[in-house]
Write a protein that holds these residues in place. Structure first.
Motif, PDB file in Angstrom:
ATOM      1  N   GLU A   1       0.855  -1.188   0.000  1.00 28.81           N
ATOM      2  CA  GLU A   1       0.000   0.000   0.000  1.00 28.81           C
ATOM      3  C   GLU A   1       0.889   1.234   0.000  1.00 28.81           C
ATOM      4  N   PRO A   2       0.675   2.152  -0.936  1.00 26.27           N
ATOM      5  CA  PRO A   2       1.536   3.336  -0.983  1.00 26.27           C
ATOM      6  C   PRO A   2       1.113   4.395   0.032  1.00 26.27           C
ATOM      7  N   GLU A   3       2.078   5.209   0.425  1.00 25.99           N
ATOM      8  CA  GLU A   3       1.782   6.452   1.127  1.00 25.99           C
ATOM      9  C   GLU A   3       1.449   7.457   0.033  1.00 25.99           C
ATOM     10  N   VAL A   4       0.452   8.276   0.227  1.00 25.79           N
ATOM     11  CA  VAL A   4       0.042   9.227  -0.804  1.00 25.79           C
ATOM     12  C   VAL A   4       0.266  10.647  -0.301  1.00 25.79           C
ATOM     13  N   THR A   5       0.926  11.443  -1.128  1.00 20.53           N
ATOM     14  CA  THR A   5       1.041  12.871  -0.852  1.00 20.53           C
ATOM     15  C   THR A   5       0.266  13.617  -1.930  1.00 20.53           C
ATOM     16  N   LEU A   6      -0.229  14.783  -1.576  1.00 23.30           N
ATOM     17  CA  LEU A   6      -1.035  15.568  -2.505  1.00 23.30           C
ATOM     18  C   LEU A   6      -0.278  16.819  -2.940  1.00 23.30           C
ATOM     19  N   SER A   7      -0.663  17.345  -4.066  1.00 28.09           N
ATOM     20  CA  SER A   7      -0.212  18.623  -4.599  1.00 28.09           C
ATOM     21  C   SER A   7       1.299  18.705  -4.769  1.00 28.09           C
ATOM     22  N   PRO A   8       1.864  18.073  -5.735  1.00 22.47           N
ATOM     23  CA  PRO A   8       1.245  17.169  -6.692  1.00 22.47           C
ATOM     24  C   PRO A   8       1.049  15.773  -6.089  1.00 22.47           C
ATOM     25  N   VAL A   9       0.122  15.032  -6.652  1.00 26.49           N
ATOM     26  CA  VAL A   9      -0.150  13.679  -6.178  1.00 26.49           C
ATOM     27  C   VAL A   9       1.055  12.790  -6.451  1.00 26.49           C
ATOM     28  N   ALA A  10       1.474  12.060  -5.432  1.00 23.93           N
ATOM     29  CA  ALA A  10       2.571  11.097  -5.590  1.00 23.93           C
ATOM     30  C   ALA A  10       2.271   9.886  -4.712  1.00 23.93           C
ATOM     31  N   TYR A  11       2.521   8.715  -5.250  1.00 24.81           N
ATOM     32  CA  TYR A  11       2.342   7.450  -4.545  1.00 24.81           C
ATOM     33  C   TYR A  11       3.726   6.934  -4.193  1.00 24.81           C
ATOM     34  N   HIS A  12       4.012   6.847  -2.899  1.00 24.84           N
ATOM     35  CA  HIS A  12       5.340   6.439  -2.418  1.00 24.84           C
ATOM     36  C   HIS A  12       5.277   4.965  -2.003  1.00 24.84           C
TER      37      HIS A  12
ATOM     38  N   ILE B   1      13.946  -4.350  -0.905  1.00 28.87           N
ATOM     39  CA  ILE B   1      12.954  -3.285  -0.769  1.00 28.87           C
ATOM     40  C   ILE B   1      13.326  -2.153  -1.724  1.00 28.87           C
ATOM     41  N   LEU B   2      12.389  -1.837  -2.623  1.00 31.62           N
ATOM     42  CA  LEU B   2      12.573  -0.788  -3.621  1.00 31.62           C
ATOM     43  C   LEU B   2      11.722   0.413  -3.206  1.00 31.62           C
ATOM     44  N   HIS B   3      12.358   1.492  -2.816  1.00 34.38           N
ATOM     45  CA  HIS B   3      11.648   2.714  -2.417  1.00 34.38           C
ATOM     46  C   HIS B   3      11.559   3.635  -3.627  1.00 34.38           C
ATOM     47  N   TYR B   4      10.350   3.939  -4.052  1.00 33.55           N
ATOM     48  CA  TYR B   4      10.175   4.826  -5.203  1.00 33.55           C
ATOM     49  C   TYR B   4       8.820   5.509  -5.140  1.00 33.55           C
ATOM     50  N   ALA B   5       8.680   6.557  -5.938  1.00 35.85           N
ATOM     51  CA  ALA B   5       7.414   7.289  -6.008  1.00 35.85           C
ATOM     52  C   ALA B   5       7.001   7.398  -7.463  1.00 35.85           C
ATOM     53  N   THR B   6       5.695   7.390  -7.674  1.00 36.40           N
ATOM     54  CA  THR B   6       5.143   7.534  -9.023  1.00 36.40           C
ATOM     55  C   THR B   6       3.882   8.390  -8.945  1.00 36.40           C
TER      56      THR B   6
END
Length: 139
Positions: free
Chosen positions: A48-59, A129-134
């Motif tokens: 499950e990703p962590e989500v940040t807003l403005s801009p939207v990013a899935y970590h 473990i691969l840490h990335y955001a999309t």
């Protein structure tokens, strides 16, 4: 065009393919383990990703797995060398050429597996473990 996740897994597989052991991706284990060992990269679970807003990013902290196996008379030392070479390869470029924020491997839990009529295998699953955001969970 491959997804970002696929691009990252392909880059990790390419790094593993540079090692002396045979490196496969998502294949079933063959009947025979090559003399230098065998690595099978499994895609694993992005979680499950962590989500940040403005801009939207899935970590993501994507948990891929490397199945490592050695067969032969000196399998303990060969297995240790194989695991160390995986660690060295990952440590040499912890971002996979800038694709990831960070890549880290966890310690293997080796087991000896008997093989009827042949030398036993020493094998383990090595979590990576691969840490990335999309910007899109499906992109």
């Amino acid at each position: 065009m491959p997804t970002f996740r696929e691009t990252i897994l392909t880059a990790l597989h390419a790094r593993l393919s540079a090692l002396p052991a045979s490196a496969l991706r998502g294949d079933v284990l063959p009947e025979r383990v090559p003399p230098d060992g065998l690595l099978v990269l499994r895609d694993g679970d992005p979680g499950e990703p962590e989500v940040t807003l403005s801009p939207v990013a899935y970590h993501y902290q994507h948990r891929a797995e490397i199945e490592a196996a050695i067969q032969g008379s000196d399998r303990d030392a060969a297995f240790d060398t194989l695991c160390a070479s995986i660690g060295t390869t990952i440590a040499a470029d912890r971002t996979l050429g800038g694709l990831c924020d960070w890549v880290e491997a966890e310690a293997p839990r080796p087991v000896d597996l008997p093989v009827e009529g042949a030398a036993s295998l020493k094998a383990a699953v090595i979590p990576v473990i691969l840490h990335y955001a999309t910007a899109d969970p499906l992109a």
